[in-house]
Design an enzyme around this catalytic site. Structure first.
Site, PDB file in Angstrom:
ATOM      1  N   ASN A  40      -5.083  -5.591  12.764  1.00 46.89           N
ATOM      2  CA  ASN A  40      -6.496  -5.224  12.624  1.00 46.89           C
ATOM      3  C   ASN A  40      -7.409  -5.996  13.576  1.00 46.89           C
ATOM      4  O   ASN A  40      -8.553  -6.298  13.243  1.00 46.89           O
ATOM      5  CB  ASN A  40      -6.970  -5.362  11.161  1.00 46.89           C
ATOM      6  CG  ASN A  40      -6.506  -4.193  10.312  1.00 46.89           C
ATOM      7  OD1 ASN A  40      -6.386  -3.060  10.786  1.00 46.89           O
ATOM      8  ND2 ASN A  40      -6.226  -4.455   9.045  1.00 46.89           N
ATOM      9  N   TYR A  53      -8.927  -7.914   6.694  1.00 50.09           N
ATOM     10  CA  TYR A  53      -9.903  -7.241   5.840  1.00 50.09           C
ATOM     11  C   TYR A  53     -11.112  -8.170   5.616  1.00 50.09           C
ATOM     12  O   TYR A  53     -11.229  -9.202   6.261  1.00 50.09           O
ATOM     13  CB  TYR A  53      -9.224  -6.754   4.556  1.00 50.09           C
ATOM     14  CG  TYR A  53      -8.119  -5.764   4.913  1.00 50.09           C
ATOM     15  CD1 TYR A  53      -8.443  -4.516   5.472  1.00 50.09           C
ATOM     16  CD2 TYR A  53      -6.776  -6.091   4.801  1.00 50.09           C
ATOM     17  CE1 TYR A  53      -7.442  -3.620   5.856  1.00 50.09           C
ATOM     18  CE2 TYR A  53      -5.773  -5.201   5.185  1.00 50.09           C
ATOM     19  CZ  TYR A  53      -6.119  -3.967   5.712  1.00 50.09           C
ATOM     20  OH  TYR A  53      -5.144  -3.092   6.116  1.00 50.09           O
ATOM     21  N   ASN A 111      -4.789 -10.235   6.599  1.00 50.28           N
ATOM     22  CA  ASN A 111      -4.575  -8.971   7.334  1.00 50.28           C
ATOM     23  C   ASN A 111      -5.815  -8.299   7.899  1.00 50.28           C
ATOM     24  O   ASN A 111      -5.855  -7.082   8.092  1.00 50.28           O
ATOM     25  CB  ASN A 111      -3.789  -7.986   6.463  1.00 50.28           C
ATOM     26  CG  ASN A 111      -2.409  -8.537   6.116  1.00 50.28           C
ATOM     27  OD1 ASN A 111      -1.967  -9.508   6.714  1.00 50.28           O
ATOM     28  ND2 ASN A 111      -1.736  -7.928   5.149  1.00 50.28           N
ATOM     29  N   THR A 154       0.848  -1.200   0.000  1.00 47.42           N
ATOM     30  CA  THR A 154       0.000   0.000   0.000  1.00 47.42           C
ATOM     31  C   THR A 154       0.877   1.242   0.000  1.00 47.42           C
ATOM     32  O   THR A 154       1.763   1.379   0.837  1.00 47.42           O
ATOM     33  CB  THR A 154      -0.932  -0.054   1.227  1.00 47.42           C
ATOM     34  OG1 THR A 154      -1.898  -1.081   0.999  1.00 47.42           O
ATOM     35  CG2 THR A 154      -1.655   1.270   1.450  1.00 47.42           C
ATOM     36  N   HIS A 211      -7.175 -10.764  -1.938  1.00 44.99           N
ATOM     37  CA  HIS A 211      -6.651 -10.377  -0.618  1.00 44.99           C
ATOM     38  C   HIS A 211      -7.592 -10.932   0.446  1.00 44.99           C
ATOM     39  O   HIS A 211      -8.672 -10.399   0.666  1.00 44.99           O
ATOM     40  CB  HIS A 211      -6.562  -8.853  -0.533  1.00 44.99           C
ATOM     41  CG  HIS A 211      -5.792  -8.337   0.649  1.00 44.99           C
ATOM     42  ND1 HIS A 211      -5.487  -9.100   1.748  1.00 44.99           N
ATOM     43  CD2 HIS A 211      -5.260  -7.111   0.891  1.00 44.99           C
ATOM     44  CE1 HIS A 211      -4.800  -8.369   2.623  1.00 44.99           C
ATOM     45  NE2 HIS A 211      -4.655  -7.158   2.123  1.00 44.99           N
TER      46      HIS A 211
HETATM   47  C1  8OZ Z   1      -0.487  -1.011   5.308  1.00 40.79           C
HETATM   48  C2  8OZ Z   1      -1.289   0.117   5.361  1.00 40.79           C
HETATM   49  C3  8OZ Z   1      -2.562   0.063   4.862  1.00 40.79           C
HETATM   50  C4  8OZ Z   1      -3.042  -1.103   4.315  1.00 40.79           C
HETATM   51  C5  8OZ Z   1      -2.495  -4.790   4.285  1.00 40.79           C
HETATM   52  C6  8OZ Z   1      -3.440  -3.471   2.525  1.00 40.79           C
HETATM   53  O1  8OZ Z   1      -2.004  -4.847   5.404  1.00 40.79           O
HETATM   54  C7  8OZ Z   1      -2.759  -3.488   3.655  1.00 40.79           C
HETATM   55  C8  8OZ Z   1      -2.249  -2.243   4.263  1.00 40.79           C
HETATM   56  C9  8OZ Z   1      -0.961  -2.176   4.759  1.00 40.79           C
HETATM   57  O2  8OZ Z   1      -2.780  -5.815   3.670  1.00 40.79           O
END
Ligand code: 8OZ
Length: 364
Positions: free
Chosen positions: A235, A180, A178, A25, A175
């Site tokens: 997260n 999401y 992480n 990112t 994806h």
């Molecule tokens: C760092 C900052 C914002 C998003 C991830 C897409 O951790 C990210 C991400 C990484 O997968």
């Protein structure tokens, strides 16, 4: 066994070496969420990597969670990404785009009409996101997705997969790591639904299965990879039975014959406990296809991971960010540029397209 520097084949893709660019990112998109004018140069500078995986790119306006991340859902974005894929292909590289929906890791100020972020359950993460002038803020309280929300989001994955095809990518990476949206469905700490998308892992996997089936209606399985972070806590992620949760996921994924499986084995600055490391290793053994390792790899452990057969390729993040000619530098065994953390997220050419190659450094 081959070496890190030798070609590989996975799915429908042939690559010249096993040094891949990890998705990174960079928060430099234009106001319409098309990639920066510098993105073709940034990615093509790194075209000596076997495969480049783009920064996470939202599949719809509802999928955004941070300021200035690119999308892959409209004509302007397709045109912007086409310049990237053309530039990479002109230098003999291969490039996949990472399809992203952040789910609950977002803020109302970033979302259409100030709506709440979508998530499997209305459970707010103890996490922050970057929204612009206000800087880092706590993520907003999410809304539990209705069945219509789920159907619309799955259709958005299909639309984004079609846009990625028009933009000339060699494939797509889903994806699912992480913390999401897809990860939020998989792990029980964020999915407390009582319908067919929640409860046992067979149900929590349903969302990913439907996403995969949609994406596979557009792309051949041999052009679709997936990224997971089975031990990830970033997260605010948690799961009560990580090994059995992700054993099920990997066994199900085996049947899809995807191009590859890509794990975030560890997050930057973190280390796996022995128990977490054992989970990662057990899961890699279950996987029957091409495996991309990521997290904490340098020249020596990357070389030995390939030679020992533990991994088929290594995705490098920060070191490839700071060294556009990383494959050459690793092979020569020469010093690496240090990444500058202050220019990771946002800004222009500085810390993006201005890292020198080894040849430029020697000449200077
Ligand atoms: C760092 C900052 C914002 C998003 C991830 C897409 O951790 C990210 C991400 C990484 O997968």
């Amino acid at each position: 066994m081959p070496t890190l520097y030798e070609p590989a084949q996975f799915g429908k893709i042939e690559v010249k070496n096993r040094i891949f660019l990890a998705p990174l990112t960079r928060n430099r998109s234009k106001p319409d969420f098309s990639p920066s004018d510098l993105a073709p140069e940034y990615y093509s500078q790194r075209a000596s990597g076997g495969l480049l995986i783009t920064e996470a790119s939202q599949i719809s306006p509802e999928g955004i969670g941070y300021i200035n991340t690119p999308g892959i859902y409209n004509e302007a974005q397709v045109a912007g990404w086409k310049k990237v894929t053309d530039a990479v292909h002109a230098k003999g590289g291969k490039i996949f785009i990472q399809l992203w929906h952040v789910g609950r890791i977002s803020h109302t100020s970033l979302l259409p009409n100030g709506q709440a972020p979508l998530a499997p359950s209305a459970l707010r993460a103890k996490s922050q996101t970057f929204v612009g002038d206000a800087g880092m803020v706590d993520v907003s309280e999410p809304k539990a997705m209705s069945l219509e929300d789920i159907a619309r989001t799955i259709a958005d994955y299909k639309h984004a997969a079609e846009c990625a095809k028009k933009a000339g990518f060699d494939g797509v990476e889903i994806h699912a790591a992480n913390g999401y949206l897809i990860d939020q469905f998989l792990m029980d700490g964020s999915n407390q639904r009582t319908d067919q998308y929640g409860g046992p892992i067979e149900n929590r996997f349903r969302f990913l299965r439907e996403v995969l089936n949609m994406v596979l209606s557009v792309w051949d399985a041999g052009e679709v990879g997936i990224r997971l972070s089975p031990t990830g806590k970033f997260n605010d992620m948690s799961d009560t039975k990580r090994l059995s949760t992700f054993s099920y996921v990997v066994e199900q994924l085996n049947a899809f014959n995807l191009a590859y499986l890509h794990f975030v084995e560890t997050f930057p600055g973190m280390q796996n406990t022995d128990e977490e490391q054992n989970i990662i290793e057990a899961l890699i053994k279950k996987w029957t296809g091409f495996y991309i390792a990521n997290g904490g790899y340098e020249k020596e452990n990357a070389e030995s991971a390939i030679i020992s057969g533990k991994a088929d390729a290594i995705a490098f993040g920060r070191s490839f960010l700071a060294n556009p000619d990383l494959p050459k530098r690793l092979e020569l065994g020469v010093a690496l540029n240090d990444p500058d953390q202050s220019t990771f997220y946002g800004g222009g050419a500085e810390g993006y397209t201005d890292y020198p190659t080894w040849d430029q450094k020697k000449a200077a």
